[in-house]
Design an enzyme around this catalytic site. Structure first.
Site, PDB file in Angstrom:
ATOM      1  N   SER A 141       8.804  -2.970   4.652  1.00 16.80           N
ATOM      2  CA  SER A 141       8.857  -3.387   3.216  1.00 16.80           C
ATOM      3  C   SER A 141      10.438  -3.477   3.020  1.00 16.80           C
ATOM      4  O   SER A 141      11.215  -2.722   3.310  1.00 16.80           O
ATOM      5  CB  SER A 141       8.148  -2.521   2.247  1.00 16.80           C
ATOM      6  OG  SER A 141       8.076  -2.969   0.996  1.00 16.80           O
ATOM      7  N   TYR A 154       5.464   5.515  -1.356  1.00 18.40           N
ATOM      8  CA  TYR A 154       5.491   4.244  -0.410  1.00 18.40           C
ATOM      9  C   TYR A 154       6.583   3.732   0.196  1.00 18.40           C
ATOM     10  O   TYR A 154       6.842   3.698   1.554  1.00 18.40           O
ATOM     11  CB  TYR A 154       4.893   2.779  -1.348  1.00 18.40           C
ATOM     12  CG  TYR A 154       4.785   1.609  -0.664  1.00 18.40           C
ATOM     13  CD1 TYR A 154       3.798   1.217  -0.014  1.00 18.40           C
ATOM     14  CD2 TYR A 154       5.692   0.537  -0.721  1.00 18.40           C
ATOM     15  CE1 TYR A 154       3.527   0.305   0.699  1.00 18.40           C
ATOM     16  CE2 TYR A 154       5.522  -0.589  -0.270  1.00 18.40           C
ATOM     17  CZ  TYR A 154       4.496  -0.918   0.775  1.00 18.40           C
ATOM     18  OH  TYR A 154       4.306  -1.953   1.381  1.00 18.40           O
TER      19      TYR A 154
HETATM   20  N1  LIG Z   1       2.203  -8.314   0.278  1.00 19.59           N
HETATM   21  C1  LIG Z   1       3.366  -7.622   0.201  1.00 19.59           C
HETATM   22  O1  LIG Z   1       4.192  -8.012  -0.687  1.00 19.59           O
HETATM   23  C2  LIG Z   1       4.110  -6.764   1.267  1.00 19.59           C
HETATM   24  C3  LIG Z   1       5.521  -6.405   0.982  1.00 19.59           C
HETATM   25  C4  LIG Z   1       5.863  -5.439   1.857  1.00 19.59           C
HETATM   26  C5  LIG Z   1       5.167  -5.059   2.990  1.00 19.59           C
HETATM   27  N2  LIG Z   1       3.707  -5.295   2.880  1.00 19.59           N
HETATM   28  C6  LIG Z   1       3.130  -4.827   3.983  1.00 19.59           C
HETATM   29  O2  LIG Z   1       2.384  -5.420   4.726  1.00 19.59           O
HETATM   30  C7  LIG Z   1       1.380  -5.099   5.284  1.00 19.59           C
HETATM   31  C8  LIG Z   1       0.041  -5.804   5.231  1.00 19.59           C
HETATM   32  O3  LIG Z   1      -0.339  -6.000   4.021  1.00 19.59           O
HETATM   33  P1  LIG Z   1      -0.721  -6.923   3.326  1.00 19.59           P
HETATM   34  O4  LIG Z   1       0.322  -7.320   2.210  1.00 19.59           O
HETATM   35  O5  LIG Z   1      -1.036  -8.324   4.327  1.00 19.59           O
HETATM   36  O6  LIG Z   1      -2.008  -6.698   2.418  1.00 19.59           O
HETATM   37  P2  LIG Z   1      -3.790  -6.712   2.537  1.00 19.59           P
HETATM   38  O7  LIG Z   1      -4.091  -8.239   2.601  1.00 19.59           O
HETATM   39  O8  LIG Z   1      -4.026  -5.701   1.535  1.00 19.59           O
HETATM   40  O9  LIG Z   1      -3.724  -6.132   4.035  1.00 19.59           O
HETATM   41  C9  LIG Z   1      -3.592  -4.758   4.458  1.00 19.59           C
HETATM   42  C10 LIG Z   1      -4.434  -4.760   5.749  1.00 19.59           C
HETATM   43  O10 LIG Z   1      -4.123  -3.327   6.166  1.00 19.59           O
HETATM   44  C11 LIG Z   1      -5.666  -2.801   6.456  1.00 19.59           C
HETATM   45  N3  LIG Z   1      -5.737  -1.472   6.419  1.00 19.59           N
HETATM   46  C12 LIG Z   1      -5.723  -0.713   5.191  1.00 19.59           C
HETATM   47  N4  LIG Z   1      -5.977   0.544   5.467  1.00 19.59           N
HETATM   48  C13 LIG Z   1      -6.256   0.478   6.717  1.00 19.59           C
HETATM   49  C14 LIG Z   1      -6.627   1.587   7.870  1.00 19.59           C
HETATM   50  N5  LIG Z   1      -6.805   3.046   7.333  1.00 19.59           N
HETATM   51  N6  LIG Z   1      -7.093   1.415   9.271  1.00 19.59           N
HETATM   52  C15 LIG Z   1      -6.917   0.069   9.237  1.00 19.59           C
HETATM   53  N7  LIG Z   1      -6.383  -0.892   8.699  1.00 19.59           N
HETATM   54  C16 LIG Z   1      -6.250  -0.625   7.356  1.00 19.59           C
HETATM   55  C17 LIG Z   1      -6.668  -3.723   5.604  1.00 19.59           C
HETATM   56  O11 LIG Z   1      -7.815  -4.031   6.486  1.00 19.59           O
HETATM   57  P3  LIG Z   1      -9.117  -3.003   5.962  1.00 19.59           P
HETATM   58  O12 LIG Z   1      -8.964  -2.685   4.553  1.00 19.59           O
HETATM   59  O13 LIG Z   1     -10.196  -3.981   6.417  1.00 19.59           O
HETATM   60  O14 LIG Z   1      -9.022  -1.837   6.718  1.00 19.59           O
HETATM   61  C18 LIG Z   1      -5.901  -5.083   5.707  1.00 19.59           C
HETATM   62  O15 LIG Z   1      -6.217  -5.514   6.910  1.00 19.59           O
HETATM   63  C19 LIG Z   1       1.349  -3.629   4.741  1.00 19.59           C
HETATM   64  O16 LIG Z   1       1.768  -2.502   5.548  1.00 19.59           O
HETATM   65  C20 LIG Z   1       2.159  -3.717   3.600  1.00 19.59           C
HETATM   66  O17 LIG Z   1       2.686  -2.305   3.039  1.00 19.59           O
HETATM   67  C21 LIG Z   1       3.308  -6.268   2.245  1.00 19.59           C
END
Ligand SMILES: NC(=O)c1ccc[n+]([C@@H]2O[C@H](COP(=O)([O-])OP(=O)(O)OC[C@H]3O[C@@H](n4cnc5c(N)ncnc54)[C@H](OP(=O)(O)O)[C@@H]3O)[C@@H](O)[C@H]2O)c1
Length: 247
Positions: A141, A154
């Site tokens: 991130s 985080y």
């Molecule tokens: N969106 C942003 O602005 C942003 C910015 C920087 C970094 N990120 C990073 O990007 C990554 C993806 O997030 P996203 O933004 O796409 O959000 P998201 O739509 O909430 O996706 C998160 C994913 O992680 C899965 N997950 C959560 N806990 C889990 C577990 N214990 N085991 C397996 N899967 C799990 C969720 O699926 P289930 O609930 O079905 O398990 C979901 O598929 C994350 O690592 C996040 O920290 C996001």
């Protein structure tokens, strides 16, 4: 080998960045193996990919459980014969001030965002070491390269995985195992991530901010696609992905 026919495991593939990446990579000929906890959402991603002529399978996976990552690697080998890329993308972001002492959420972030990545690395390393090739991509991130109020824990998990990816890259070069690593540093990407915030002030602030500047997750998927598509002797390994409007 470029993307076509590569076998790519993606965690956190049921929504957001993971789902968008799965769809783009499969559209470009990759065979994708999807993991997350929500079966119905994983099935929906597989259905979308297959309807477009792509190949995908899924297994319900909790990244906090080492055995689940081992089973996901086993599924990839059973279905497609090998693994070329592990994309450690699962994560949660329940931000809050440290003074609020949301200690249960601190531990959940460590378990999913850090231990979850380590579980993936441990599951794939024997394969990549034996075949002397492989690529490990991890979603860190912008909170993994600079500090933000509210993101103390985080950010700690995201700084940690950045270090992990860089050390794997260095050690693999030393050991001659040709394992490439990529750290992604997305900024505000509109996904389901903000649903993991329980602190109401933090949630409202983030929701307003994302509504103002956020971009769609296919922006990150295109970067993942680019990194995987490089020749085997080229390791492009760090990417920030900002909305143009974000300061
Ligand atoms: N969106 C942003 O602005 C942003 C910015 C920087 C970094 N990120 C990073 O990007 C990554 C993806 O997030 P996203 O933004 O796409 O959000 P998201 O739509 O909430 O996706 C998160 C994913 O992680 C899965 N997950 C959560 N806990 C889990 C577990 N214990 N085991 C397996 N899967 C799990 C969720 O699926 P289930 O609930 O079905 O398990 C979901 O598929 C994350 O690592 C996040 O920290 C996001």
């Amino acid at each position: 080998m470029t993307i076509k026919d590569k076998v790519i495991i993606i965690t956190g593939a049921s929504s957001g960045i993971g789902a968008a990446s799965a769809q783009l990579l499969a559209a470009n000929g990759a065979r994708v193996v999807l993991g997350a906890r929500r079966a119905d959402r994983l099935q929906a991603v597989v259905d979308t990919i297959e309807a477009a002529g792509g190949q995908a399978v899924y297994r319900v996976t909790d990244v906090t459980k080492a055995a689940d990552l081992q089973a996901l690697v086993a599924l990839a080998k059973t279905e497609f014969g090998r693994v070329d890329v592990l994309f450690n993308n699962a994560g949660i972001m329940p931000t809050s001030p440290i003074s609020a002492l949301h200690t249960t959420e601190w531990q959940q972030m460590i378990d999913i965002n850090l231990t979850g990545v380590l579980n993936g690395v441990a599951a794939i390393m024997p394969e990549f070491t034996a075949q002397k090739s492989g690529q490990i991509i991890t979603t860190s991130s912008v909170a993994g390269i600079k500090s933000f109020s509210g993101a103390g824990v985080y950010g700690a998990t995201k700084f940690a995985v950045r270090n992990l990816m860089e050390v794997i890259r260095m050690e693999s070069a030393e050991e001659g195992t040709n394992i490439r690593t990529v750290s992604l540093y997305p900024a505000a990407i509109n996904t389901e991530l903000l649903t993991t915030i329980t602190d109401q002030t933090a949630k409202q602030n983030m929701t307003d901010f994302y509504a103002a500047v956020g971009i769609t997750p296919d922006a990150v998927a295109r970067v993942v696609n680019f990194a995987i598509d490089q020749p085997e002797d080229v390791n492009v390994n760090e990417f920030t992905i900002y909305p143009t409007k974000q300061v």
